[in-house]
Design a protein around this motif. Structure first.
Motif, short mmCIF file in Angstrom:
data_model
loop_
_atom_site.label_atom_id
_atom_site.label_comp_id
_atom_site.label_asym_id
_atom_site.label_seq_id
_atom_site.Cartn_x
_atom_site.Cartn_y
_atom_site.Cartn_z
N SER A 539 0.81 -1.22 0.00
CA SER A 539 0.00 0.00 0.00
C SER A 539 0.84 1.26 0.00
N GLY A 543 0.03 3.64 -2.69
CA GLY A 543 -0.64 4.82 -2.15
C GLY A 543 0.25 6.05 -2.27
N SER A 572 -5.60 -0.35 -6.92
CA SER A 572 -5.52 -0.56 -5.46
C SER A 572 -6.86 -0.99 -4.88
N THR A 573 -7.94 -0.43 -5.41
CA THR A 573 -9.25 -0.78 -4.86
C THR A 573 -9.70 -2.15 -5.40
N VAL A 578 -7.14 -1.21 -0.86
CA VAL A 578 -8.12 -0.31 -0.25
C VAL A 578 -9.48 -0.95 -0.46
N VAL A 585 -7.56 -0.43 4.94
CA VAL A 585 -6.43 -0.47 4.00
C VAL A 585 -5.47 -1.55 4.48
N ASN A 606 -0.55 3.86 5.72
CA ASN A 606 -1.18 3.35 4.51
C ASN A 606 -2.53 4.04 4.27
N TYR A 607 -3.26 4.23 5.35
CA TYR A 607 -4.53 4.94 5.26
C TYR A 607 -4.28 6.39 4.84
N TYR A 610 -3.29 7.08 1.06
CA TYR A 610 -4.42 7.07 0.12
C TYR A 610 -5.39 8.22 0.40
N LEU A 634 -12.10 7.12 4.03
CA LEU A 634 -10.76 6.90 4.58
C LEU A 634 -10.51 7.74 5.83
#
Ligand SMILES: O=C(O)CCC(=O)C(=O)O
Ligand SMILES: [Fe+2]
Length: 812
Positions: A539, A543, A572-573, A578, A585, A606-607, A610, A634
């Protein structure tokens, strides 16, 4: 205006409200050095710290009143200027303490916006001690009159000082020498205006405070100023009594510097401004305050010794070792209950000819009753203007705590390189750039410039000395630091790479490494196949690149970057790094199982990486609702996962903190996240009211976690609200970040710029593209130990006091 004829223009001060009976001293008698007047001045300065000086008593005084009237005229005219015009000269703490403060810019006791506006004219500006500051033409054209007024007001207050010197048995000139008009200081002429408040909706206009300087000379006509009765509870409205303005008189009050110099003999009393009493409440109130502050380098220690009445240090007492400017910033701390310097804030008994002597506060007069209250020994609020300074102070202490571990600026050392780690340098410089921007402190700027350029390699942060083990995420942090430098207009290095081009260099080299062969895309964690993370897609790498692309799109207004941001987001999603249903995440996925099992490791950054990218995309796409959902999702998951009540609502890296197993990398994560949350609050305004209170709580806890070794050493676990025994560069980096993040409210109008809103960093869209470092997959030997934890070094830094933030935040 402060003369009789102006008092006649407004309704009279009502006779049925309690007032503080302040002694009225004759200017003529003070000039003549009348002994009784001198003693009266001294007693008032000890008792309540407030008295009136009557200027009608002699021609010199009357002349001074004429000057004051002229300043009142200017006050009315300045405050009558259009808001837009005044806002061009906005007072912007922490960078500019002079200029216009609009209504609502500060808060009152209960957190509501204030109802006071003022224009602060700096003495240094007017007397030429500093470079001139921009002011509206009205003030520019009145420079010489303002200068004369400042000189006269200074003369009056010097006379007050001289009487205090006599009474304290100090050598003549001692106090005056601490505040000469010829040395740089925060001394100002403040022109205040308070519009009438609607009858149904009245409140305090200006928060209760003590003045942090040495002396204030105040003229006003309408009532509104109130003093806190000695010993009384500031939360009880009945504790506040009006000081009644008198024609031809100024109100003089002592500030906190006097308390320090006199070891608590002299008094600095709490005061506030509220609506004017009775019929007066319907008129606009103007006041004119000349506030003297000591020169920046003035010592704050007590003036004991010789014949002086000021007592030498008693057992258990400590001298104030700070300079005036240091001390101004640190003052907030004295308020925290139980601290030595908070115990005596004036009114200390003195020994006169062997006998102890004590003066009470002030007498409260009202219809039919008059009583004296106990002296007020407890100052509960500091000067309101100090709020910002105490956060700055905390940030500066934390930055210092970080930089004492940095040796890259020493002879023979490598600029930008922190032992046993390369990436942390990027994170550290990012923190220092933001720190500089929000505090105005340039102390570390040259380290930042040198280190950032030194490690730049061929302009893309793949320096040959370390490139063999750099991971995508490592390089990314340097890229994000450069991006931050561009967005905050950090000074460019004339013979170096532009900040923007460095960010572009990182971006260009990284998109080259986008790996479509496995899992349909994504950035691998590592660049080199001999690194164990080569088979992982994580991530922070994805991210981070998402965020960098979004920030480049916004800065350059170029859709190519935005397209990439979307591409990285979509991948990523899709891979559930995510998760758009829970907004959790993951840390990474593995190519070995086709990226099908996102892990359950939860790290703040990581959160944050993003979230910040989504915030930039929201801003770049002109507030498109597509991006608001991820931003909110998020943001909420970040706060609920890492700052829940379980952790005292304080940012916590839950993966390692409770078990006390955080390594040096991990200690940095939540500080980075705090910074990204703060930027999110700035560029997605709807998140502000959720994010800022959360950041405040975290800063408050962090301040309490920075109490190690009695020298502000910061620990890891902010949530336990005490020092946990840890110490190091990383701990201090995280707290530096959470402290500057709390300065955002004081700098709302600026923040990250773009090439069309003041950003001037030179673009180089092809930066890094001719650098083959990092695209070759030839294995190279690894240098040992780069990811090993650094040893903890004991920091010994003295002087400042982070716990001030505790008070600051709880008091708002
Ligand atoms: O407006 C007033 O009367 C008081 C202002 C004041 O206390 C200040 O500016 O520090
Ligand atoms: Fe004041």
């Amino acid at each position: 205006m402060p003369t009789e004829r102006y008092f006649k223009k407004v309704p009279p001060f009502p006779s049925d409200v309690p007032v503080a009976k302040l002694p009225r001293l004759s200017y003529a008698k003070l000039l003549a050095r009348d002994e009784a007047e001198s003693v009266a001045l001294f007693n008032a300065s000890r008792g309540s710290g407030f008295f009136l000086v009557d200027f009608t008593t002699c021609p010199e005084g009357q002349k001074f009143l004429e000057h004051a009237e002229r300043m009142f005229e200017i006050n009315e005219q300045v405050n009558a200027l259009e808001q837009d015009e005044l806002m061009k000269y906005a007072y912007r703490p922490p960078h500019h303490l002079f200029g216009y403060k609009h209504v609502g810019n500060l808060k009152i006791e209960d957190g509501r916006p204030d109802r006071c506006e003022f224009y602060n004219i700096g003495q240094d500006d007017i007397t030429g001690v500093s470079d001139p500051l921009p002011n509206p033409p009205l003030i520019e054209n009145s420079r010489s009159e303002i200068k004369t007024y400042m000189e006269k007001a200074y003369e009056v207050l010097s006379l007050v000082c001289s009487h205090l010197e006599t009474q304290l048995r100090l050598p003549q000139g001692t106090l005056v020498a601490l505040q000469p008009q010829t040395r740089p200081s925060g001394t100002a002429l403040r022109m205040l205006r308070y519009l009438p408040q609607p009858e149904q909706d009245r409140q305090t206009s200006l928060l209760g405070h003590t003045d942090i300087g040495s002396l204030t000379l105040l003229f006003n006509v309408l009532g509104g100023l109130q003093l806190l009765s000695p010993g009384a509870d500031p939360k009880d409205n009945n504790s506040w009594v009006y000081a009644q303005p008198q024609p031809g008189c100024a109100i003089v009050n002592l500030g906190d510097a006097m308390v320090e110099w006199s070891a608590g003999i002299l008094r600095s009393n709490m005061h506030r401004v509220t609506f004017a009493p009775g019929e007066q409440s319907k008129s606009t109130r103007y006041s004119l305050a000349y506030l003297i502050r000591p020169f920046g380098q003035a010592p704050m220690k007590r003036l004991a010794g010789g014949e002086s009445l000021i007592p030498p240090l008693e057992e258990g007492e400590e001298d104030n070792k700070m300079t005036a400017s240091e001390w101004e910033s640190h003052k907030a701390v004295a308020i925290k209950a139980g601290r030595d310097n908070a115990r005596s804030r004036g009114g200390r008994e003195i020994k006169l000819d062997g006998k102890s002597d004590i003066v009470s506060g002030f007498t409260v007069g009202s219809v039919g009753a008059s009583h004296t209250k106990k002296r007020n020994n407890c100052v509960l609020f500091a000067d309101i203007y100090l709020l910002v300074e105490s956060i700055i102070d905390a940030a500066s202490s934390a930055a210092y705590g970080m930089m004492i571990h940095y040796t890259g600026n020493e002879t023979g050392q490598i600029p930008g390189k922190i032992p046993n780690t390369w990436w942390e340098g990027g994170a550290m410089f990012m923190a220092l750039i933001e720190y500089w921007y929000y505090t105005g402190d340039t102390t570390y700027n040259s380290e930042v410039s040198t280190g950032m350029q030194w490690q730049a390699g061929d302009g893309d942060y793949m320096p040959s000395n370390y490139s063999s083990y750099i991971g995508n995420d490592d390089q990314m942090f340097w890229g994000l630091a450069a991006m931050t430098a561009a967005e905050l207009n950090f000074p460019e290095v004339s013979d170096g790479y532009s900040w923007l081009s460095l960010a572009q260099g990182v971006y260009n080299t990284q998109i080259e490494r986008w790996d479509s062969e496995d899992c349909g895309g994504g950035m691998r964690w590592q660049i080199w196949n001999y690194e164990s993370g080569f088979t992982m897609k994580n991530s922070i790498s994805n991210g981070g690149l998402f965020q960098l692309a979004a920030r480049l799109a916004r800065y350059t207004n170029n859709d190519t970057y935005a397209d990439w941001a979307e591409k990285i987001w979509d991948w990523s999603t899709t891979q559930l790094l995510v998760d758009t249903s829970t907004w959790a995440v993951a840390d990474s996925v593995s190519i070995s199982n086709n990226c099908s099992e996102p892990d359950h490791t939860r790290w703040t950054y990581n959160y944050g990486a993003y979230l910040m990218g989504a915030a930039y995309m929201y801003n770049y796409t002109n507030d498109s609702s597509t991006w608001l959902t991820p931003v909110n999702g998020l943001m909420n998951s970040t706060l609920s996962t890492f700052a829940s009540a379980t952790y005292n609502n304080t940012l916590t890296d839950i993966q390692c903190e409770t078990s006390e197993t955080c390594d040096n990398n991990e200690i940095i994560f939540k500080g980075l996240t705090a910074g990204w949350l703060a930027f999110t609050a700035l560029i997605v305004p709807s998140t502000y009211t959720t994010i800022m209170p959360a950041l405040k709580i975290s800063a408050q806890s962090a301040a309490e976690a920075c109490t190690g070794y009695s020298n502000n050493t910061c620990g890891v676990r902010w949530s336990i609200k005490s020092w946990d025994g840890w110490i190091g560069l990383e701990e201090s980096m995280s707290t530096t970040n959470v402290f500057w993040a709390n300065l955002i409210p004081y700098n709302m109008t600026s923040g990250p710029v773009t090439s069309t809103t003041g950003g001037n960093s030179t673009s180089n869209p092809t930066a890094g593209t001719d650098d083959s470092t990092g695209t070759s997959d030839t294995p190279r030997p690894i240098t040992a130990g780069d990811r090993a934890g650094a040893g903890f070094i004991t920091a010994l830094f003295a002087g400042s006091v982070i716990s001030g933030v505790y008070w600051l935040i709880t008091s708002e």
